[in-house]
Design an enzyme around this catalytic site. Structure first.
Site, PDB file in Angstrom:
ATOM      1  N   LYS A 254       0.830  -1.206   0.000  1.00 54.20           N
ATOM      2  CA  LYS A 254       0.000   0.000   0.000  1.00 54.20           C
ATOM      3  C   LYS A 254       0.870   1.265   0.000  1.00 54.20           C
ATOM      4  CE  LYS A 254      -3.973  -2.299   0.436  1.00 54.20           C
ATOM      5  NZ  LYS A 254      -3.828  -3.756   0.229  1.00 54.20           N
TER       6      LYS A 254
HETATM    7  C1  LIG Z   1      -5.102  -4.725   0.921  1.00 54.08           C
HETATM    8  C2  LIG Z   1      -6.578  -4.716   1.052  1.00 54.08           C
HETATM    9  C3  LIG Z   1      -7.240  -5.270   2.168  1.00 54.08           C
HETATM   10  C4  LIG Z   1      -6.534  -6.139   3.167  1.00 54.08           C
HETATM   11  O1  LIG Z   1      -5.560  -5.527   3.880  1.00 54.08           O
HETATM   12  P1  LIG Z   1      -4.422  -6.407   4.593  1.00 54.08           P
HETATM   13  O2  LIG Z   1      -3.673  -5.387   5.378  1.00 54.08           O
HETATM   14  O3  LIG Z   1      -3.591  -7.034   3.502  1.00 54.08           O
HETATM   15  O4  LIG Z   1      -5.096  -7.419   5.444  1.00 54.08           O
HETATM   16  C5  LIG Z   1      -8.600  -5.098   2.284  1.00 54.08           C
HETATM   17  N1  LIG Z   1      -9.310  -4.468   1.342  1.00 54.08           N
HETATM   18  C6  LIG Z   1      -8.727  -3.946   0.250  1.00 54.08           C
HETATM   19  C7  LIG Z   1      -9.582  -3.232  -0.739  1.00 54.08           C
HETATM   20  C8  LIG Z   1      -7.348  -4.077   0.054  1.00 54.08           C
HETATM   21  O5  LIG Z   1      -6.790  -3.614  -1.074  1.00 54.08           O
END
Ligand SMILES: *Cc1c(COP(=O)(O)O)cnc(C)c1O
Length: 365
Positions: A181
C-alpha cells in the site's frame, strides 16, 4: 523485472534509530510508545478523531463488523480485494452484492435500495483505487433504512472529498498498511471512527477485551500491532508526500502516452483528491487485456489483474446475484506498474508495448 508495485523502504539509518529506542526500553508490543506516537501522528495527518493501529487491514474490517454487532445481510461491492467479502463471511454475515457504477467502479448507490430486505443490517463499500464512494448518497440511504455503514478505505490513505477526509464517512473506516500500500508498516492496518462509544469498543476488542490487567469488559481478539511495525510506519510516513508526488508525475506520463489509445480510466468525482495508489486501465475486451499482459510478461513486466475475479465468483459466494458491470470490469481491468522507483523510461516502454498490442489488434488507436 518490473512488477505492479515495489515497497518503498525508508533509509535504514532512520528505522535503525527507532529500533535503538526499542532495544533500550525492551518494550516490543502492547501499546508501546511508538504505537501511540504513530496513532497520534496519523490522527493529525489524516484529520480523524479516533484511530487504532491494528495487525492488518483484514482484521480491521472484521473488528468493524464485530464492534457494530452485525448479524445478517451486508450489502457490499463485488469489485474489491477478496478481504472485503471474506471478512463479512468470516464474521458470520451474508454478503449481498450490488453492482458498481461503470464510471467510478465504486458501489452504485442507485442500485442499493432495491437490494434492501428486512435482513439487511449494513453497507460495506470500498473506495476502490482510492476513488471516494458517493458517501452522501450512501449516508441518505443508510439513515432512511437504519443501516450501519463501513468503508473499506484500504486504498484511500490521505484521500479527501470536498475538503474533508474521506475516512470520516460512515460509522467505521478501515485502512490497510500492507507493504503493497501507499503508506505501509510492513503488515498493519487501522480502524477509524468519529463515534466515541464505538471507539471504546474497538479499543478493547483489539486487545482481548482487556480493561486493565485483571479485568475484561467484553469479547476481544488479538488485533494489536507491534513497536517494530510502528517504527516502520514512523520511518515511512515523512516520505508519503514525496511518494505521492512521484506517483502523480508517473501517472501523468502514462496519461499522456496512453491518451491516443482511448482506454477507459476510472472517473474521479468532482471535489475528490487522488493519492495515486494505482494506475488502472480498462481494455475493450478480456482478449485484448490478455494479449497486453502476455506482451508485457515477455519483456519481464508484471502488471496485475486488480481486481479479478469479481467477488461474486468466490467458492463461498457462488449463487450470488449477477453483477454485470462488475463482471465486465473485472475481466478487462489491469493495474499498470506504479511505484516510487519506477523510471520514466520504464513507463515509456510499458506504454509502447500496450500501444503496439492495441494497434496490432486494431481495436483502439
Ligand atoms: C489490501 C486490502 C485489504 C486487506 O488488507 P491487509 O492489510 O492485507 O489485510 C482489504 N481491502 C482492500 C480493498 C485491500 O486492497
Amino acid at each position: 523485472m518490473i512488477t505492479v508495485t515495489k515497497t518503498f523502504l525508508p533509509p535504514l539509518e532512520e528505522y535503525h534509530k527507532l529500533l535503538n529506542g526499542i532495544w533500550e526500553r525492551g518494550w516490543l508490543t502492547n501499546e508501546g510508545p511508538l504505537v501511540e506516537r504513530l496513532e497520534e501522528v496519523l490522527k493529525q495527518e489524516l484529520g480523524v478523531k479516533h484511530l487504532f493501529f491494528v495487525s492488518n487491514g483484514t482484521l480491521a474490517l472484521q473488528l468493524a463488523i464485530k464492534a457494530l454487532a452485525l448479524k445478517g445481510d451486508i450489502i457490499t461491492t463485488p469489485f474489491s480485494y477478496v478481504a472485503t467479502t471474506s471478512s463479512i463471511v468470516w464474521e458470520g454475515c451474508r454478503p449481498v452484492f450490488v453492482d458498481i457504477c461503470p464510471e467510478t467502479l465504486c458501489l452504485d448507490p442507485a442500485q442499493i435500495e432495491s437490494a434492501i430486505t428486512p435482513d439487511t443490517r449494513a453497507i460495506l463499500a470500498t473506495h476502490v483505487f482510492g476513488t471516494p464512494c458517493d458517501v452522501e448518497a450512501i449516508a441518505r440511504i443508510a439513515s432512511r433504512h437504519n443501516l450501519r455503514v463501513i468503508y473499506d478505505a484500504a486504498h484511500a490513505f490521505g484521500v479527501s472529498h470536498l475538503g474533508q477526509s474521506v475516512l470520516n464517512s460512515g460509522d467505521v473506516s478501515t485502512l490497510s498498511f500492507h507493504a503493497t500500500k501507499l503508506f505501509h508498516t510492513g503488515e498493519g492496518g487501522a480502524v477509524i471512527t468519529t463515534n466515541d462509544e464505538l471507539a471504546h469498543r474497538l479499543s478493547y476488542m483489539r486487545n482481548f477485551g482487556h480493561n486493565g490487567p485483571n479485568q475484561f469488559i467484553g469479547l476481544g481478539i488479538n488485533a494489536k500491532n507491534s513497536e517494530l511495525h510502528a517504527a516502520m510506519g514512523l520511518s515511512v510516513l515523512p516520505y508519503v508526500p514525496q511518494l505521492m508526488q512521484r506517483r502523480q508525475a508517473l501517472s501523468a506520463l502514462y496519461d499522456a502516452l496512453l491518451t491516443p489509445l482511448d482506454l477507459q480510466r476510472p472517473m474521479l468525482p468532482a471535489g475528490a483528491s487522488s493519492n495515486y495508489s494505482y494506475y488502472p486501465v480498462l481494455f475493450r475486451s478480456e482478449e485484448q487485456l490478455l494479449t497486453a499482459v502476455a506482451a508485457l510478461n515477455s519483456h519481464d513486466i508484471y502488471p496485475r489483474r486488480y481486481f479479478y475475479p469479481a467477488l461474486t465468483n468466490l467458492p463461498y459466494t457462488q449463487g450470488a446475484a449477477a453483477c454485470p458491470v462488475a463482471a465486465s470490469v473485472a475481466s478487462r481491468v489491469l493495474c499498470l506498474p506504479l511505484y516510487y522507483e519506477l523510471a520514466e523510461a520504464q513507463v515509456e516502454q510499458i506504454a509502447q508495448i500496450i500501444t503496439e498490442v492495441c494497434q496490432r489488434k486494431g481495436v483502439c488507436a
